[in-house]
Design a protein around this motif. Structure first.
Motif, PDB file in Angstrom:
ATOM      1  N   HIS A   1      10.431  -2.880 -15.262  1.00  0.00           N
ATOM      2  CA  HIS A   1       9.987  -2.651 -16.645  1.00  0.00           C
ATOM      3  C   HIS A   1       9.204  -1.346 -16.778  1.00  0.00           C
ATOM      4  N   GLU A   2       8.513  -0.970 -15.695  1.00  0.00           N
ATOM      5  CA  GLU A   2       7.753   0.296 -15.742  1.00  0.00           C
ATOM      6  C   GLU A   2       8.693   1.487 -15.843  1.00  0.00           C
ATOM      7  N   ALA A   3       9.877   1.331 -15.268  1.00  0.00           N
ATOM      8  CA  ALA A   3      10.817   2.452 -15.201  1.00  0.00           C
ATOM      9  C   ALA A   3      11.897   2.347 -16.278  1.00  0.00           C
ATOM     10  N   GLY A   4      11.736   1.381 -17.173  1.00  0.00           N
ATOM     11  CA  GLY A   4      12.713   1.227 -18.254  1.00  0.00           C
ATOM     12  C   GLY A   4      14.066   0.706 -17.776  1.00  0.00           C
ATOM     13  N   ARG A   5      14.066   0.001 -16.676  1.00  0.00           N
ATOM     14  CA  ARG A   5      15.337  -0.532 -16.166  1.00  0.00           C
ATOM     15  C   ARG A   5      15.604  -1.897 -16.800  1.00  0.00           C
ATOM     16  N   THR A   6      16.868  -2.126 -17.136  1.00  0.00           N
ATOM     17  CA  THR A   6      17.174  -3.313 -17.944  1.00  0.00           C
ATOM     18  C   THR A   6      18.140  -4.289 -17.280  1.00  0.00           C
ATOM     19  N   TYR A   7      18.509  -4.032 -16.045  1.00  0.00           N
ATOM     20  CA  TYR A   7      19.541  -4.877 -15.427  1.00  0.00           C
ATOM     21  C   TYR A   7      19.036  -6.264 -15.058  1.00  0.00           C
ATOM     22  N   ARG A   8      17.706  -6.442 -14.977  1.00  0.00           N
ATOM     23  CA  ARG A   8      17.151  -7.770 -14.719  1.00  0.00           C
ATOM     24  C   ARG A   8      16.087  -8.030 -15.789  1.00  0.00           C
ATOM     25  N   SER A   9      15.986  -9.282 -16.229  1.00  0.00           N
ATOM     26  CA  SER A   9      14.960  -9.569 -17.243  1.00  0.00           C
ATOM     27  C   SER A   9      13.602  -9.706 -16.557  1.00  0.00           C
ATOM     28  N   ARG A  10      12.558  -9.438 -17.327  1.00  0.00           N
ATOM     29  CA  ARG A  10      11.211  -9.575 -16.788  1.00  0.00           C
ATOM     30  C   ARG A  10      10.939 -11.027 -16.377  1.00  0.00           C
ATOM     31  N   GLU A  11      11.518 -11.947 -17.127  1.00  0.00           N
ATOM     32  CA  GLU A  11      11.338 -13.379 -16.825  1.00  0.00           C
ATOM     33  C   GLU A  11      11.941 -13.705 -15.459  1.00  0.00           C
ATOM     34  N   GLU A  12      13.115 -13.113 -15.228  1.00  0.00           N
ATOM     35  CA  GLU A  12      13.781 -13.396 -13.948  1.00  0.00           C
ATOM     36  C   GLU A  12      12.934 -12.875 -12.784  1.00  0.00           C
ATOM     37  N   VAL A  13      12.444 -11.649 -12.939  1.00  0.00           N
ATOM     38  CA  VAL A  13      11.627 -11.071 -11.864  1.00  0.00           C
ATOM     39  C   VAL A  13      10.376 -11.920 -11.657  1.00  0.00           C
ATOM     40  N   GLU A  14       9.735 -12.294 -12.748  1.00  0.00           N
ATOM     41  CA  GLU A  14       8.483 -13.063 -12.622  1.00  0.00           C
ATOM     42  C   GLU A  14       8.715 -14.451 -12.027  1.00  0.00           C
ATOM     43  N   SER A  15       9.859 -15.031 -12.350  1.00  0.00           N
ATOM     44  CA  SER A  15      10.127 -16.352 -11.766  1.00  0.00           C
ATOM     45  C   SER A  15      10.292 -16.247 -10.245  1.00  0.00           C
TER      46      SER A  15
ATOM     47  N   TRP B   1      11.369  -7.308  -5.539  1.00  0.00           N
ATOM     48  CA  TRP B   1      10.475  -7.245  -6.696  1.00  0.00           C
ATOM     49  C   TRP B   1      10.533  -5.902  -7.401  1.00  0.00           C
ATOM     50  N   LEU B   2      10.651  -4.839  -6.627  1.00  0.00           N
ATOM     51  CA  LEU B   2      10.597  -3.501  -7.230  1.00  0.00           C
ATOM     52  C   LEU B   2      11.998  -2.989  -7.544  1.00  0.00           C
ATOM     53  N   GLU B   3      12.023  -1.827  -8.167  1.00  0.00           N
ATOM     54  CA  GLU B   3      13.313  -1.185  -8.459  1.00  0.00           C
ATOM     55  C   GLU B   3      14.062  -0.912  -7.143  1.00  0.00           C
ATOM     56  N   HIS B   4      15.336  -0.585  -7.250  1.00  0.00           N
ATOM     57  CA  HIS B   4      16.155  -0.379  -6.053  1.00  0.00           C
ATOM     58  C   HIS B   4      15.543   0.654  -5.114  1.00  0.00           C
ATOM     59  N   VAL B   5      15.222   1.818  -5.646  1.00  0.00           N
ATOM     60  CA  VAL B   5      14.597   2.862  -4.834  1.00  0.00           C
ATOM     61  C   VAL B   5      13.423   3.418  -5.629  1.00  0.00           C
ATOM     62  N   GLY B   6      12.272   3.424  -4.995  1.00  0.00           N
ATOM     63  CA  GLY B   6      11.077   3.876  -5.693  1.00  0.00           C
ATOM     64  C   GLY B   6      10.050   2.769  -5.806  1.00  0.00           C
ATOM     65  N   PRO B   7       8.854   3.101  -6.309  1.00  0.00           N
ATOM     66  CA  PRO B   7       7.718   2.187  -6.236  1.00  0.00           C
ATOM     67  C   PRO B   7       7.470   1.354  -7.495  1.00  0.00           C
ATOM     68  N   HIS B   8       8.340   1.487  -8.490  1.00  0.00           N
ATOM     69  CA  HIS B   8       8.036   0.856  -9.783  1.00  0.00           C
ATOM     70  C   HIS B   8       8.679  -0.520  -9.943  1.00  0.00           C
ATOM     71  N   PHE B   9       8.028  -1.301 -10.794  1.00  0.00           N
ATOM     72  CA  PHE B   9       8.710  -2.498 -11.279  1.00  0.00           C
ATOM     73  C   PHE B   9       9.750  -2.035 -12.299  1.00  0.00           C
TER      74      PHE B   9
ATOM     75  N   ARG C   1       0.836  -1.203   0.000  1.00  0.00           N
ATOM     76  CA  ARG C   1       0.000   0.000   0.000  1.00  0.00           C
ATOM     77  C   ARG C   1       0.875   1.259   0.000  1.00  0.00           C
ATOM     78  N   LEU C   2       1.943   1.225   0.769  1.00  0.00           N
ATOM     79  CA  LEU C   2       2.836   2.394   0.822  1.00  0.00           C
ATOM     80  C   LEU C   2       3.479   2.626  -0.546  1.00  0.00           C
ATOM     81  N   ALA C   3       3.840   1.534  -1.221  1.00  0.00           N
ATOM     82  CA  ALA C   3       4.442   1.680  -2.551  1.00  0.00           C
ATOM     83  C   ALA C   3       3.435   2.267  -3.533  1.00  0.00           C
ATOM     84  N   GLU C   4       2.175   1.862  -3.400  1.00  0.00           N
ATOM     85  CA  GLU C   4       1.127   2.433  -4.276  1.00  0.00           C
ATOM     86  C   GLU C   4       0.991   3.934  -4.028  1.00  0.00           C
ATOM     87  N   LEU C   5       0.894   4.279  -2.748  1.00  0.00           N
ATOM     88  CA  LEU C   5       0.691   5.690  -2.390  1.00  0.00           C
ATOM     89  C   LEU C   5       1.914   6.537  -2.745  1.00  0.00           C
TER      90      LEU C   5
END
Lengths: 331, 353
Positions: A258-272, A248-256, A31-35
């Protein structure tokens, strides 16, 4: 299927209590990440979604009087210790009602009444500070433990080695809990530690007892912590617990990523890793063991969600610190 | 201070005054312990921790590995649990390794948890080296750097009496305190009261009253200032020497009152000019006593180079009594008579450190 004899030793009630604590950490963090996306919380926040079982499993093995220290990604440890959701949210909103009265923000939390002494932002700082609290306990002959939570990147800081060396020399009652989430900001292990590095081996070479567990397995984290805490209380010297987990989320901030255009981890890796969600695993285990059914867990979750919603609303409406207090508490 | 009548002061050495202050504080507060490299050696930090070890034993005075940063963090963690650690650095230059814990944690602890995580009453002693080839990394003087940060108290005893009094004040403070002790003062003898007393922070001492020129001097520079003032008195010039004793908090009023009286100000400090304590005092005078100034404020600090080892270079490195006399005469429009070098004390320090 592999036999898991130790599992059945955790009483059902404790399992449920831990699960409730896990749910509280998860629901509040989410909830805090959403807000946070609303840009009303003006403090760099490092969310620990995905890593909650480490905090809950370790803290459940503690007793009153034990103390907990954390790092920049501190919400999980604060909440698992029993820190107030309202005061955490108020801290993020910069309110006088915040746990640090709006002075510290996301990385500088405190809840001393529940044994959560402090978190600090710079890597490795609280590794030494927890060691110092254990020194105080040892000097006074008190049977209390200090726990230091840190990420695996803190094991790249000199202070980690200075501290564990000292704790081993003086046989201090410290449990060093390393949350290995594989990334430091966006830097993978491959650029930070030589291939084949075993952090437990490093700790053992400093004469610490060391164990590595699946950090997304709540029961496993609890059992290892309880085992190590017993040894600490018997005066066997410091211990190191490495918990393998994933943010699950980016290092600092509320986004995944892929939402923030970060490429250091693949979406598959995060989802697994999201498939290995510690909350879902704990729930499945509880249902499998017949401790509670799905409806009971849903009711528990709904109750917590309502409490969290109430807390964040009140926090947002709370008063900011008066400007006349800028210089208060410098000394 | 107790209600007992003050007993007469005896003359004792600076190092013994440090020791006496430490022991008296340790007697009163069982939470005080002393650690750091070599605190329990027979040489005990140039004699200042020997008695504490003898009286309170190795449980309260104990050696540590070379781990300046973690040891400071350990002191913080112990202080948060109610202890009062004293961490000692035989040279303050090693404290750079501890700046993360000192500045990011200790200095900010009370504030950054909104006062809800208590405070960190640690005491850190650092010794400043000088001469005999102490060189670039064993003779720096860290007061200006450390006093920059809100939340740290920084004190510099310049006499045996203040060595004891400031130590005891530090050991009952509710915040972190850095005590910077100058190695060249350890053998200095002076009157020290026998009883327990705490020298309050933020109270400067007028070491010698005067009307012609204000000389703010820190730490060892007070000794050079006293020699200089004696020479100047023979010329009919009365210098007022002010020892701030605490760099932060700073007693601005005593300094400003003196500047308003004399109209002239020299600041003699053991650190560098650039962003240094001497610059801070110059700024203070410019901001708050500008109309009283009859000429530019002058700073006497370390020259803008690292400290060299070679005796030939070292001999021209430090401002001394002769430097102060020359500058004072110049500021008063007078000319030095003869060679001032002869007034400087011969350094009897034998090393190695």
């Amino acid at each position: 299927m592999k036999a898991e004899p130790a599992r059945t030793e955790i009483p059902g009630e404790l399992r449920l209590e831990m699960h409730a604590r896990l749910l509280r950490v998860r629901i509040a963090s989410r909830r805090l990440a959403e807000l946070y996306r609303e840009q009303e919380m003006r403090t760099p926040a490092h969310f620990g979604l995905g890593q909650e079982a480490v905090a809950v499993g370790v803290v459940t093995a503690l007793r009153p009087g034990d103390v907990v220290y954390s790092h920049h990604r501190a919400h999980n440890h604060y909440l698992a210790s029993g820190g107030s959701v309202y005061e955490l949210a108020a801290e993020l909103y910069g309110r006088e009602a915040g746990c640090s009265r709006g002075r510290g923000g996301s990385a500088h939390l405190t809840a001393q009444a529940v044994g959560f002494i402090a978190s600090t932002a710079i890597l490795g700082e609280t590794i030494a500070i927890a060691t110092g609290s254990a020194l105080a306990f040892s000097m006074r002959g008190e049977r209390r433990l200090a726990v230091s939570f840190f990420g695996e990147a803190a094991c790249e800081e000199g202070i980690f080695y200075e501290s564990i060396n000292y704790a081993a020399i003086r046989r201090l009652p410290v449990l060093y809990v390393c949350e290995n989430n594989l990334y430091s900001t966006e830097s993978p292990l491959s650029v930070r530690q030589p291939a084949g590095t075993e952090l437990c081996e490093r700790a053992r070479s400093f004469k610490l007892k060391a164990e590595r567990v699946d950090g997304n397995d709540l029961a496993a984290v609890y059992e290892a912590s309880a085992r190590l805490a017993d040894g600490l209380r018997r005066g066997e010297g410091p211990a190191f617990l490495e918990c393998m987990t994933y943010r699950w989320l980016e290092h600092v901030g509320p986004h995944f990523d892929h939402e923030a255009g970060r490429t250091y981890r693949s979406r598959e890796e995060v989802e697994s890793w999201m498939q290995r969600c510690p909350v879902k695993r704990s729930a499945a285990e509880i249902i499998r063991l017949g401790v509670a059914d799905e409806a009971a867990l849903a009711a528990l979750s709904n109750g917590i969600t309502r409490d969290v919603e109430d807390a964040v609303k009140r926090a947002r409406a709370a008063d900011p610190p008066p400007q006349g207090d800028l210089y208060a508490d410098v000394w | 201070m107790s209600g007992d009548a003050l007993r007469p002061a005896r003359n004792i050495k600076f190092k013994d005054a440090l020791s006496e202050g430490l022991c008296m504080a340790m007697e009163r507060d069982p939470g005080i312990f002393v650690t750091g490299i070599s605190v329990d050696y027979p040489s005990g930090i140039f004699g200042s921790t020997v008695e504490a070890l003898r009286r309170f034993g190795p449980a309260r005075v104990f050696d540590a590995p070379a781990m300046e940063n973690a040891l400071t963090g350990i002191a913080i963690g112990a202080a948060v649990m109610g202890m009062r650690p004293v961490v000692v650095h035989p040279r303050n230059d090693f404290m750079f390794l501890a700046f993360d814990q000192l500045i990011n944690v200790a200095a900010k602890w009370r504030y950054m948890y909104g006062g809800r995580a208590g405070s960190v009453p640690i005491v850190v002693r650092g010794i400043i080296g000088r001469g005999w080839g102490q060189g670039p990394t064993h003779s720096q003087s860290l007061q200006s750097v450390l006093a920059h940060f809100p939340g740290l108290a920084v004190v510099m005893p310049a006499s045996p009496e203040d060595a004891k009094g400031l130590t005891m004040a530090a050991l009952r403070a509710s915040h972190p305190v850095i005590i910077l002790e100058h190695r060249s003062l350890f053998e200095l003898t002076g009157p020290v009261p026998e009883e327990y007393y705490a020298t309050p922070f933020g109270h400067a001492k007028v070491v010698r009253p005067g009307v012609d020129l204000t000389l703010v001097a820190t730490s060892y520079m007070v000794q050079e200032a006293l020699v200089a003032a004696g020479v100047l008195a023979k010329e009919g010039i009365e210098v007022e020497i002010i020892d701030p004793r605490s760099i932060r908090p700073l007693d601005e009023e005593t300094i400003l009152a003196s500047v308003r009286k004399t109209g002239r100000l020299i600041v003699a400090d053991t650190s560098w000019e650039c962003c240094g304590f001497s610059s801070e005092i110059a700024a203070l005078a410019a901001e708050k006593a500008f109309d009283a100034l009859r000429g530019p404020v002058r700073r006497l600090s370390s020259p803008n180079c690292p400290a060299p080892v070679a005796a030939s270079l070292e001999s021209v490195l430090y401002p001394k009594a002769s430097t102060i006399v020359g500058l004072s005469l110049h500021m008063l429009g007078r000319h030095p008579q003869g060679n001032l070098r002869g007034i400087d004390a011969v350094d009897t320090f034998k090393g190695p450190y």
